[in-house]
Enzyme design. Structure first.
Site, PDB file in Angstrom:
ATOM      1  N   VAL A 178       0.833  -1.208   0.000  1.00  0.00           N
ATOM      2  CA  VAL A 178       0.000   0.000   0.000  1.00  0.00           C
ATOM      3  C   VAL A 178       0.870   1.261   0.000  1.00  0.00           C
ATOM      4  O   VAL A 178       0.600   2.216  -0.739  1.00  0.00           O
ATOM      5  CB  VAL A 178      -0.963  -0.009   1.227  1.00  0.00           C
ATOM      6  CG1 VAL A 178      -1.749   1.289   1.304  1.00  0.00           C
ATOM      7  CG2 VAL A 178      -1.915  -1.203   1.156  1.00  0.00           C
ATOM      8  N   LYS A 180     -12.703  -5.058  11.246  1.00  0.00           N
ATOM      9  CA  LYS A 180     -13.482  -4.122  10.421  1.00  0.00           C
ATOM     10  C   LYS A 180     -14.914  -4.015  10.937  1.00  0.00           C
ATOM     11  O   LYS A 180     -15.490  -2.928  10.964  1.00  0.00           O
ATOM     12  CB  LYS A 180     -13.453  -4.571   8.961  1.00  0.00           C
ATOM     13  CG  LYS A 180     -12.058  -4.477   8.340  1.00  0.00           C
ATOM     14  CD  LYS A 180     -11.981  -5.249   7.030  1.00  0.00           C
ATOM     15  CE  LYS A 180     -10.634  -5.084   6.348  1.00  0.00           C
ATOM     16  NZ  LYS A 180     -10.448  -5.989   5.230  1.00  0.00           N
TER      17      LYS A 180
HETATM   18  P1  NDP Z   1       3.031  -4.767   3.563  1.00  0.00           P
HETATM   19  O1  NDP Z   1       3.513  -5.849   4.467  1.00  0.00           O
HETATM   20  O2  NDP Z   1       3.101  -5.000   2.091  1.00  0.00           O
HETATM   21  O3  NDP Z   1       3.806  -3.399   3.849  1.00  0.00           O
HETATM   22  C1  NDP Z   1       4.225  -2.996   5.115  1.00  0.00           C
HETATM   23  C2  NDP Z   1       5.595  -2.337   4.946  1.00  0.00           C
HETATM   24  O4  NDP Z   1       5.959  -1.752   6.187  1.00  0.00           O
HETATM   25  C3  NDP Z   1       6.666  -3.352   4.576  1.00  0.00           C
HETATM   26  O5  NDP Z   1       7.527  -2.787   3.626  1.00  0.00           O
HETATM   27  C4  NDP Z   1       7.377  -3.589   5.896  1.00  0.00           C
HETATM   28  O6  NDP Z   1       8.739  -3.948   5.769  1.00  0.00           O
HETATM   29  C5  NDP Z   1       7.271  -2.229   6.537  1.00  0.00           C
HETATM   30  N1  NDP Z   1       7.353  -2.320   7.989  1.00  0.00           N
HETATM   31  C6  NDP Z   1       6.699  -3.184   8.788  1.00  0.00           C
HETATM   32  N2  NDP Z   1       7.026  -2.950  10.075  1.00  0.00           N
HETATM   33  C7  NDP Z   1       7.907  -1.940  10.073  1.00  0.00           C
HETATM   34  C8  NDP Z   1       8.608  -1.255  11.100  1.00  0.00           C
HETATM   35  N3  NDP Z   1       8.477  -1.603  12.359  1.00  0.00           N
HETATM   36  N4  NDP Z   1       9.439  -0.250  10.761  1.00  0.00           N
HETATM   37  C9  NDP Z   1       9.584   0.103   9.468  1.00  0.00           C
HETATM   38  N5  NDP Z   1       8.955  -0.517   8.440  1.00  0.00           N
HETATM   39  C10 NDP Z   1       8.117  -1.523   8.754  1.00  0.00           C
HETATM   40  O7  NDP Z   1       1.534  -4.443   4.022  1.00  0.00           O
HETATM   41  P2  NDP Z   1       0.406  -3.712   3.167  1.00  0.00           P
HETATM   42  O8  NDP Z   1       1.002  -2.581   2.437  1.00  0.00           O
HETATM   43  O9  NDP Z   1      -0.372  -4.732   2.419  1.00  0.00           O
HETATM   44  O10 NDP Z   1      -0.559  -3.191   4.334  1.00  0.00           O
HETATM   45  C11 NDP Z   1      -0.240  -2.058   5.081  1.00  0.00           C
HETATM   46  C12 NDP Z   1      -1.446  -1.658   5.917  1.00  0.00           C
HETATM   47  O11 NDP Z   1      -2.538  -1.356   5.049  1.00  0.00           O
HETATM   48  C13 NDP Z   1      -1.966  -2.735   6.865  1.00  0.00           C
HETATM   49  O12 NDP Z   1      -2.461  -2.142   8.025  1.00  0.00           O
HETATM   50  C14 NDP Z   1      -3.115  -3.370   6.071  1.00  0.00           C
HETATM   51  O13 NDP Z   1      -4.074  -3.982   6.897  1.00  0.00           O
HETATM   52  C15 NDP Z   1      -3.676  -2.139   5.410  1.00  0.00           C
HETATM   53  N6  NDP Z   1      -4.444  -2.390   4.208  1.00  0.00           N
HETATM   54  C16 NDP Z   1      -3.938  -3.207   3.230  1.00  0.00           C
HETATM   55  C17 NDP Z   1      -4.646  -3.421   2.073  1.00  0.00           C
HETATM   56  C18 NDP Z   1      -4.133  -4.317   1.011  1.00  0.00           C
HETATM   57  O14 NDP Z   1      -4.892  -4.642   0.095  1.00  0.00           O
HETATM   58  N7  NDP Z   1      -2.881  -4.775   1.063  1.00  0.00           N
HETATM   59  C19 NDP Z   1      -5.936  -2.762   1.846  1.00  0.00           C
HETATM   60  C20 NDP Z   1      -6.385  -1.903   2.940  1.00  0.00           C
HETATM   61  C21 NDP Z   1      -5.655  -1.748   4.070  1.00  0.00           C
HETATM   62  P3  NDP Z   1       9.140  -5.504   5.795  1.00  0.00           P
HETATM   63  O15 NDP Z   1       8.690  -6.038   4.478  1.00  0.00           O
HETATM   64  O16 NDP Z   1      10.601  -5.436   5.989  1.00  0.00           O
HETATM   65  O17 NDP Z   1       8.412  -6.113   6.942  1.00  0.00           O
HETATM   66  N1  HSE Z   2      -6.161  -8.295   3.943  1.00  0.00           N
HETATM   67  C1  HSE Z   2      -7.264  -7.408   3.761  1.00  0.00           C
HETATM   68  C2  HSE Z   2      -8.315  -8.107   2.920  1.00  0.00           C
HETATM   69  C3  HSE Z   2      -6.797  -6.144   3.093  1.00  0.00           C
HETATM   70  O1  HSE Z   2      -8.006  -9.096   2.273  1.00  0.00           O
HETATM   71  O2  HSE Z   2      -9.466  -7.664   2.925  1.00  0.00           O
HETATM   72  C4  HSE Z   2      -7.860  -5.081   3.010  1.00  0.00           C
HETATM   73  O3  HSE Z   2      -8.175  -4.583   4.271  1.00  0.00           O
END
Ligand code: NDP
Ligand code: HSE
Length: 431
Positions: A16, A207
């Protein structure tokens, strides 16, 4: 008031976060026009600062130290997209205490700590927005807080998890097995970093906690929500559901009932011709009943990078516009009700049972007697898949509405019958 620019600090450059960064870089002119000043990505936090390997991110100022974002005087808005409860919670608190507005997509943090965080933001006269946390790009938080504010909401029936809906669709329509479907959902960026939260229903429960808190103006914590995931479902359940005219969905249900509320997440049979049954793949749908607006359905892709980024950037844009125009509308969480949660054992619905039984006379009579003794009446029964060699058969039973506690007790008694080898599954039937 005119400003040089509005600064953004981004926590996380994963699925994201990368989509958010791309929008801020690629749509900068459009956003600046809407805001009245440029919205500029000042700093990005990542565990691995070399992560910005995409060429378009080469110019980003990366850091692995949270203080460099939360204390940067050029950062006005912190966008949290690292996910998980910790350290995201502490990072958000730190941002607020340093005077930064916050946008987050983190349903776990908002469901568990939203009330405290929103109160703290309000004390600091700051905004905390979380539109992407439920339904990703589907507008839900704003409609629940604003457009439906005059309604008494009575029910929410929803598909709130994209990953599980994608898996169930691939299993029922394409015949995929569970692990192939999960791997593909991960590849497409739908699943959480820990997909157990999706599979076991916790993501949908977070949610539902957020939506039912907004809908019923009462505090609903995730641990109040009965939660069952999709891992018990087997290919035969989908076949039998179809034979009876149903689809299987992971449903999130919230209902107001005589001064209590019912909140639960579990797989359910729903009629094949119902609106929610037609919601396939990564799509989510949220059916809401309000006393004034009537029956509404919000629908769209419930997971995916650009969908989440759409809601996140919109939240940031609202805040940036307020900063730019010297306004600051801080949305409040109005909790003026204390509605007790109805215990799961008291809910009443219909049920589907799948059992492996001895293939001989009187089996159905014995099972019907146990169900009848517990005030459960059968609406349909079919015998399937006889195994002549083993002298066993699969028995599929549908019931009329019954109380959960009666059903649980009856199933324990049915399991004790010598003619029953296994109660293989039971699924609630809604609609
Ligand atoms: P990802 O795991 O793809 O991205 C998270 C990123 O944050 C990774 O690059 C990770 O690095 C980094 N990270 C994690 N912990 C730390 C830390 N302590 N310090 C610095 N960097 C950190 O997750 P998403 O992008 O899929 O999701 C992010 C958020 O968005 C979540 O809360 C999710 O529920 C929400 N969300 C996601 C959706 C989706 O479709 N994916 C849709 C709607 C909401 P590393 O890889 O090294 O762990
Ligand atoms: N992991 C979540 C899902 C991302 O599949 O609905 C969106 O919140």
């Amino acid at each position: 008031m005119s400003r040089r620019d509005i600064g953004v600090g981004l926590l996380g450059l994963g699925t994201v976060g990368s989509a958010v960064a791309k929008i801020l870089l690629n749509k900068s002119n459009k956003l600046a026009e809407q805001i009245g000043a440029p919205l500029v990505l000042k700093k990005v936090l990542e565990r691995d600062v070399n992560k910005a390997r995409l060429d378009c991110f080469a110019s980003l100022a990366m850091t692995d130290r949270i203080e460099e974002v939360t204390t940067d005087p050029e950062v006005d808005i912190v966008i949290e997209v690292i996910g998980g409860e910790h350290p995201a919670l502490e990072y958000i608190k730190q941002a607020i205490s340093n005077g930064k507005h916050v946008v987050t997509a983190n349903k776990e943090v908002i469901a568990k700590h939203g009330y405290e965080l929103l109160s703290s933001a309000k004390e600091h006269n700051l905004q905390l927005r979380y539109e992407a946390s439920v339904g990703s790009g589907i507008p839900l938080i704003s409609p629940f807080q604003q457009d439906l504010a005059a309604n008494d909401i009575s029910t929410i029936y929803a598909i709130l998890n994209g990953t599980t809906n994608y898996i169930l669709t691939q299993m029922s329509q394409e015949g995929w097995d569970f692990s192939t479907a999960l791997k593909q959902a991960q590849k497409l960026g739908y699943a959480e970093a820990n997909p157990a939260n999706d599979i076991e229903g916790m993501d949908a429960a977070y949610k539902l906690a957020i939506l039912s808190t907004l809908a019923f103006h009462t505090r609903v914590d995730p641990q109040d929500i009965y939660c069952e995931g999709i891992s018990r479902l087997q290919a035969s359940d989908f076949r039998y559901a179809k034979e009876f005219g149903y689809a299987i969905k992971l449903l999130a249900i919230a209902k107001r009932d005589n001064g209590t509320i019912e909140v639960r997440v579990h797989p359910a049979f729903i009629p094949e011709d119902s609106q929610l049954a037609k919601v396939d793949g990564v799509y989510n749908a949220i059916q809401v009943e309000g006393d004034l607006a009537g029956d509404l359905v919000f629908s769209g892709q419930g997971a995916g990078a650009s969908q989440a980024a759409s809601a996140i950037v919109a939240d940031a844009l609202i805040i940036a516009r307020d900063i730019c125009h010297g306004a600051n509308y801080v949305p409040e969480l109005q909790l003026n009700q204390e509605l007790p949660i109805k215990p799961m054992r008291d809910i009443k619905t219909r049920y589907y049972f799948r059992m492996n039984v001895a293939d001989r006379p009187s089996v159905l009579t014995q099972i019907s007697r146990v169900l009848g003794d517990n005030s459960i009446s059968i609406s349909a029964v079919i015998q399937k898949e006889s195994d002549l060699a083993a002298q066993t058969a699969v028995l599929v039973i549908m019931t009329h509405p019954a109380e959960e506690k009666a059903v649980q007790k009856a199933l324990e008694e049915v399991k004790q019958l010598a003619v029953v080898n296994e109660v293989s599954n039971f699924i609630r039937v809604e609609g």
